[in-house]
Design a protein around this motif. Structure first.
Motif, PDB file in Angstrom:
ATOM      1  N   PRO A 192       0.821  -1.211   0.000  1.00  0.00           N
ATOM      2  CA  PRO A 192       0.000   0.000   0.000  1.00  0.00           C
ATOM      3  C   PRO A 192       0.863   1.273   0.000  1.00  0.00           C
ATOM      4  O   PRO A 192       1.923   1.313   0.625  1.00  0.00           O
ATOM      5  CB  PRO A 192      -0.794  -0.102   1.309  1.00  0.00           C
ATOM      6  N   ALA A 193       0.415   2.299  -0.737  1.00  0.00           N
ATOM      7  CA  ALA A 193       1.092   3.601  -0.748  1.00  0.00           C
ATOM      8  C   ALA A 193       0.252   4.575   0.068  1.00  0.00           C
ATOM      9  O   ALA A 193      -0.974   4.595  -0.040  1.00  0.00           O
ATOM     10  CB  ALA A 193       1.241   4.114  -2.173  1.00  0.00           C
ATOM     11  N   ASP A 194       0.937   5.383   0.902  1.00  0.00           N
ATOM     12  CA  ASP A 194       0.254   6.397   1.715  1.00  0.00           C
ATOM     13  C   ASP A 194       0.581   7.758   1.127  1.00  0.00           C
ATOM     14  O   ASP A 194       1.700   8.237   1.220  1.00  0.00           O
ATOM     15  CB  ASP A 194       0.762   6.288   3.164  1.00  0.00           C
ATOM     16  N   GLY A 195      -0.410   8.383   0.478  1.00  0.00           N
ATOM     17  CA  GLY A 195      -0.205   9.676  -0.187  1.00  0.00           C
ATOM     18  C   GLY A 195      -0.628  10.870   0.653  1.00  0.00           C
ATOM     19  O   GLY A 195      -0.638  11.999   0.166  1.00  0.00           O
ATOM     20  N   SER A 196      -0.918  10.630   1.951  1.00  0.00           N
ATOM     21  CA  SER A 196      -1.526  11.693   2.780  1.00  0.00           C
ATOM     22  C   SER A 196      -0.624  12.916   2.947  1.00  0.00           C
ATOM     23  O   SER A 196      -1.097  14.033   3.095  1.00  0.00           O
ATOM     24  CB  SER A 196      -1.902  11.134   4.155  1.00  0.00           C
ATOM     25  N   GLU A 197       0.684  12.704   2.887  1.00  0.00           N
ATOM     26  CA  GLU A 197       1.618  13.838   3.041  1.00  0.00           C
ATOM     27  C   GLU A 197       2.061  14.382   1.689  1.00  0.00           C
ATOM     28  O   GLU A 197       2.932  15.237   1.623  1.00  0.00           O
ATOM     29  CB  GLU A 197       2.877  13.389   3.804  1.00  0.00           C
ATOM     30  N   GLY A 198       1.518  13.794   0.600  1.00  0.00           N
ATOM     31  CA  GLY A 198       1.938  14.235  -0.733  1.00  0.00           C
ATOM     32  C   GLY A 198       3.014  13.338  -1.324  1.00  0.00           C
ATOM     33  O   GLY A 198       3.203  13.283  -2.546  1.00  0.00           O
ATOM     34  N   TYR A 199       3.707  12.579  -0.447  1.00  0.00           N
ATOM     35  CA  TYR A 199       4.764  11.668  -0.928  1.00  0.00           C
ATOM     36  C   TYR A 199       4.172  10.296  -1.268  1.00  0.00           C
ATOM     37  O   TYR A 199       3.021  10.002  -0.947  1.00  0.00           O
ATOM     38  CB  TYR A 199       5.801  11.436   0.186  1.00  0.00           C
ATOM     39  N   TRP A 200       5.018   9.437  -1.862  1.00  0.00           N
ATOM     40  CA  TRP A 200       4.655   8.029  -2.072  1.00  0.00           C
ATOM     41  C   TRP A 200       5.232   7.237  -0.901  1.00  0.00           C
ATOM     42  O   TRP A 200       6.335   6.679  -0.967  1.00  0.00           O
ATOM     43  CB  TRP A 200       5.206   7.539  -3.414  1.00  0.00           C
ATOM     44  N   GLY A 201       4.484   7.245   0.230  1.00  0.00           N
ATOM     45  CA  GLY A 201       4.948   6.563   1.446  1.00  0.00           C
ATOM     46  C   GLY A 201       4.654   5.074   1.410  1.00  0.00           C
ATOM     47  O   GLY A 201       3.658   4.641   0.839  1.00  0.00           O
ATOM     48  N   PHE A 202       5.549   4.288   2.023  1.00  0.00           N
ATOM     49  CA  PHE A 202       5.340   2.841   2.094  1.00  0.00           C
ATOM     50  C   PHE A 202       6.173   2.280   3.233  1.00  0.00           C
ATOM     51  O   PHE A 202       6.974   2.990   3.848  1.00  0.00           O
ATOM     52  CB  PHE A 202       5.734   2.161   0.767  1.00  0.00           C
TER      53      PHE A 202
END
Ligand SMILES: CSC[C@H](NC(=O)[C@H](Cc1ccccc1)OC(=O)N1CCC(N)CC1)C(=O)N[C@@H](CC1CCCCC1)[C@@H](O)COc1ccncc1
Length: 329
Positions: free
Chosen positions: A187-197
């Motif tokens: 899953p990618a977390d885009g909540s901060e604008g980045y492609w978090g994982f």
């Protein structure tokens, strides 16, 4: 519909990756840095002070029949390395790899920091992060990829960055022949604008992966692999001559050292970065002391899987499914 653009390392250290982008009518072609760590498309332009613009390719909205001023809109951005830029906003047609977005916000720089003035190999950035990270006010604008996604065959793009050779950014399709291994998705977390994982574990020198997870971002606009101090220490404990160099602000070692590989787990796959990808470059032309591709993230506050890590993989930025795919190259 799809798009496919070649991308090239800016120098012998693979510091940045440069991709040609066409803006306006007739097309004005600029060398830009694609950055999954930010969400603004901005360019050096006819509005950039002459003293700052020399050596850069400029976008001139007045020479484009399709340019329109987005009146009242401005932007200002600061990056992790403290570089910054700001200006006003136009919309125009922007074509990447043969795919055109008709009404793309093109942020024109009226001010750029010294790092950008000196970095004459690029004339701006294409932000490929999530729209929530866009810095235009009063109304934030969409990224080129966000504008393109619904018209692309699939709402995804891939990054294939390479050490000292031409790589590619592909939009709307996955060319699995670019990878050796299977694509593992997470899953990618885009909540901060980045492609978090989150990586599920890591190992040094081909040992078995441990289960110490690492949460970070997949960032094409960051040169290095930036991880917590405990991991950086565990890695360089295997490098006899490694030491922290205050002036270089990082770990350096004898260029003749045979560096161990570094592996991390993601989406059920293991991505291994070879030792030679972790030996970035002599600290100065001709020096026998080399700067490490793996450095500490302590000063930044987030872990960054930058170009050093991305070069080991084919990475799928899948907006449609809010996930990241990684495959060994
Ligand atoms: C800790 S994020 C540091 C990172 N900037 C780098 O990685 C630069 C890139 C560079 C620039 C100019 C010449 C050569 C290399 O390179 C180095 O900093 N180094 C490489 C060379 C090495 N000797 C020293 C270290 C960074 O801000 N990226 C942003 C995009 C970047 C901005 C500068 C122009 C190129 C694109 C972006 O993705 C991440 O934004 C943020 C990350 C975290 N919170 C806020 C913002």
């Amino acid at each position: 519909q799809t798009g496919s653009a070649n991308t090239n390392p800016s120098d012998s250290a693979d510091d940045e990756y440069i991709t040609s982008v066409s803006i306006g009518t007739p097309a004005q072609v600029l060398p830009l840095d694609f950055d999954t760590g930010s969400s603004d498309l901005w360019v050096f332009s006819s509005e950039t002070p002459k003293s700052s613009a020399s050596g850069h390719t400029l976008y001139s909205p007045s020479k484009s029949s399709t340019a329109k001023k987005l009146s009242g809109s401005t932007w200002s951005i600061e990056y992790g390395d403290k570089s910054s830029s700001s200006g006003d906003v136009y919309t125009d047609v922007v074509t990447i790899g043969g795919f055109s977005v008709k009404t793309q916000a093109v942020e024109s720089a009226t001010k750029v920091s010294t790092q950008f003035v000196q970095d004459t190999v690029i004339s701006g950035l294409v932000g490929l992060g999530f729209d929530v990270g866009n810095q235009v006010s009063p109304r934030p604008q969409k990224t080129w990829f966000s504008n393109a996604a619904n018209s692309l065959a699939e709402p995804l793009f891939t990054a294939d960055l390479r050490h000292q050779e031409t790589g590619s950014y592909n939009f709307g399709f996955i060319d699995t022949s670019l990878a050796k291994g299977t694509i593992g998705y997470t899953p990618a977390d885009g909540s901060e604008g980045y492609w978090g994982f989150t990586a599920t574990g890591y190992s040094v020198g081909g040992a078995k992966l441990n289960r110490n997870s690492i949460t970070g971002i997949a960032d094409t606009g960051t040169t290095l692999l930036l991880l917590p101090d405990n991991i950086v220490d565990a890695y360089y404990n295997n490098v006899e001559s490694a030491q922290y160099d205050d002036s270089q602000e990082g770990v350096v070692f004898d260029c003749s050292e045979d560096l161990p590989s570094f592996s991390f787990g993601v989406g059920g796959q293991t991505i291994t970065i070879s030792g030679d990808l972790l030996n970035l470059t002599p600290i100065e032309e001709g020096s026998s002391t080399c700067f490490g591709g793996l450095q500490s993230s302590a000063d930044i506050g987030i872990n960054i899987f930058g170009d050093v890590a991305l070069k080991a993989a084919l990475v799928v930025f899948d907006l449609g499914n809010e996930r990241l795919g990684w495959a060994q190259k």
